[in-house]
Design an enzyme around this catalytic site. Structure first.
Site, short mmCIF file in Angstrom:
data_model
loop_
_atom_site.label_atom_id
_atom_site.label_comp_id
_atom_site.label_asym_id
_atom_site.label_seq_id
_atom_site.Cartn_x
_atom_site.Cartn_y
_atom_site.Cartn_z
N THR A 49 -3.71 -8.43 10.82
CA THR A 49 -4.56 -7.90 9.74
C THR A 49 -5.97 -8.46 9.86
O THR A 49 -6.15 -9.62 10.22
CB THR A 49 -3.97 -8.19 8.33
OG1 THR A 49 -4.86 -7.64 7.34
CG2 THR A 49 -3.76 -9.68 8.07
N HIS A 55 0.81 -1.23 0.00
CA HIS A 55 0.00 0.00 0.00
C HIS A 55 0.84 1.27 0.00
O HIS A 55 0.33 2.35 0.32
CB HIS A 55 -0.97 -0.02 1.20
CG HIS A 55 -1.99 -1.11 1.11
ND1 HIS A 55 -2.74 -1.53 2.18
CD2 HIS A 55 -2.40 -1.86 0.07
CE1 HIS A 55 -3.56 -2.51 1.80
NE2 HIS A 55 -3.37 -2.73 0.53
P1 OAD Z 1 -7.27 -3.33 10.36
O1 OAD Z 1 -7.42 -2.13 11.25
O2 OAD Z 1 -8.37 -3.66 9.43
O3 OAD Z 1 -7.02 -4.61 11.29
C1 OAD Z 1 -6.09 -4.60 12.33
C2 OAD Z 1 -6.00 -5.99 12.91
O4 OAD Z 1 -4.97 -5.98 13.88
C3 OAD Z 1 -7.28 -6.45 13.63
O5 OAD Z 1 -7.64 -7.75 13.19
C4 OAD Z 1 -6.88 -6.48 15.11
O6 OAD Z 1 -7.51 -7.52 15.85
C5 OAD Z 1 -5.39 -6.73 15.00
N1 OAD Z 1 -4.60 -6.25 16.16
C6 OAD Z 1 -4.84 -5.22 17.00
N2 OAD Z 1 -3.85 -5.12 17.90
C7 OAD Z 1 -2.96 -6.10 17.62
C8 OAD Z 1 -1.71 -6.51 18.18
N3 OAD Z 1 -1.17 -5.88 19.22
N4 OAD Z 1 -1.07 -7.55 17.62
C9 OAD Z 1 -1.60 -8.21 16.55
N5 OAD Z 1 -2.77 -7.87 15.98
C10 OAD Z 1 -3.44 -6.83 16.51
O7 OAD Z 1 -5.87 -3.16 9.60
P2 OAD Z 1 -5.37 -3.86 8.25
O8 OAD Z 1 -5.82 -5.26 8.18
O9 OAD Z 1 -3.92 -3.58 8.16
O10 OAD Z 1 -5.18 0.28 3.47
O11 OAD Z 1 -6.11 -3.01 7.17
C11 OAD Z 1 -5.85 -3.25 5.83
C12 OAD Z 1 -5.85 -1.97 5.04
O12 OAD Z 1 -7.05 -1.24 5.32
C13 OAD Z 1 -4.77 -0.97 5.43
O13 OAD Z 1 -3.51 -1.26 4.84
C14 OAD Z 1 -5.32 0.31 4.89
C15 OAD Z 1 -6.78 0.18 5.26
O14 OAD Z 1 -7.67 0.69 4.34
C16 OAD Z 1 -4.85 1.39 2.80
O15 OAD Z 1 -4.59 2.44 3.36
C17 OAD Z 1 -4.83 1.22 1.32
#
Ligand code: OAD
Length: 229
Positions: free
Chosen positions: A175, A105
């Site tokens: 994620t 991204h």
């Molecule tokens: P999300 O905010 O959708 O998900 C974050 C995940 O991290 C969740 O499943 C939480 O349970 C988990 N989480 C929280 N704290 C944690 C910890 N300490 N250790 C491990 N896991 C933990 O974020 P992404 O999946 O990265 O895209 O979102 C994907 C994309 O959505 C991002 O890259 C962004 C956004 O739109 C763009 O900007 C293009």
């Protein structure tokens, strides 16, 4: 053993960077469709830049945590048999020392010009007027990140798919598995015969696919992974 790792915002949560979809996450009080789109930027580039500058200042203060550092250890141990695919734009993996990675991204510290295609790494906007202007042609400068509705960088995506198709272990860390095409990669890996491991304190869309779910935050979960490999 060939190991591919996909990371999301959760791996940087313990470094103090809010995730997107959790309680208190970035998307909760701001509608991403209003800010992270090409249309929003056309309409109000200064507003979009303000939001990115706010995120930059949080990220600048953050330090890589034991999760990022554990993945560096794994890379050093496995060498060419390791690859990291990140959805994060914060650059913390590189700051930790990861070298074998793609950023699906983009990167919040990089910018590009909308008019002449010039791109700048580590572009400082601190003293610049908003929105900042290109040093070459005076055109509008935008963050070099992927916005909603935009394609992912083709090279990075191709590399990510190649690793998903050719690894023995595919690890998803922090994620939600909500955003495609990144969320498609563990399915591709599983289909190709890899074992899938998830490290996440909460259940996600990817959990049913996983052969093993480590229900821990990334700092602890990556240490467990290191012991297993
Ligand atoms: P999300 O905010 O959708 O998900 C974050 C995940 O991290 C969740 O499943 C939480 O349970 C988990 N989480 C929280 N704290 C944690 C910890 N300490 N250790 C491990 N896991 C933990 O974020 P992404 O999946 O990265 O895209 O979102 C994907 C994309 O959505 C991002 O890259 C962004 C956004 O739109 C763009 O900007 C293009």
């Amino acid at each position: 053993m060939r190991v591919a790792v996909l990371t999301g915002a959760g791996i940087s949560a313990e470094s103090g960077i809010p995730t997107f979809r959790d309680e208190g996450g970035l998307w909760k009080n701001l509608d991403p469709k209003v800010l992270a789109t090409p249309t929003a930027f056309e309409r109000n580039p200064a507003l979009v830049w303000e939001w990115y500058l706010q995120r930059r200042s949080i990220i600048a203060k953050a330090k890589p945590n034991a999760g990022h550092l554990g993945l560096v250890e794994l890379e050093q141990e496995l060498g060419e048999n390791f690859f990291l695919i990140t959805q994060n734009v914060d650059g913390l993996h590189q700051r930790a020392g990861s070298r074998r990675l793609v950023e699906l991204h983009g990167n919040i510290w990089k910018v590009k010009c909308l008019s002449c295609d010039a791109s700048y790494e580590d572009y400082s906007t601190e003293s610049a007027q908003l929105p900042p202007r290109c040093r070459e042609c005076g055109g509008l400068i935008r963050p070099a990140v992927v916005w909603f509705g935009e394609p992912l960088p083709a090279d990075a995506l191709e590399t990510a798919y190649r690793w998903a198709q050719n690894c023995d272990l595919f690890v998803c860390i922090g994620t939600s598995g909500e955003v495609y095409p990144a969320a498609h990669l563990p399915y591709v890996a599983k289909e190709a015969g890899a074992q899938v491991v998830e490290i996440n304190p909460k259940e996600t869309k990817l959990s049913p696919l996983a052969d093993l779910c480590i229900r821990e935050p990334a700092t602890k979960g990556v240490q467990e992974l290191l012991k297993m490999i």
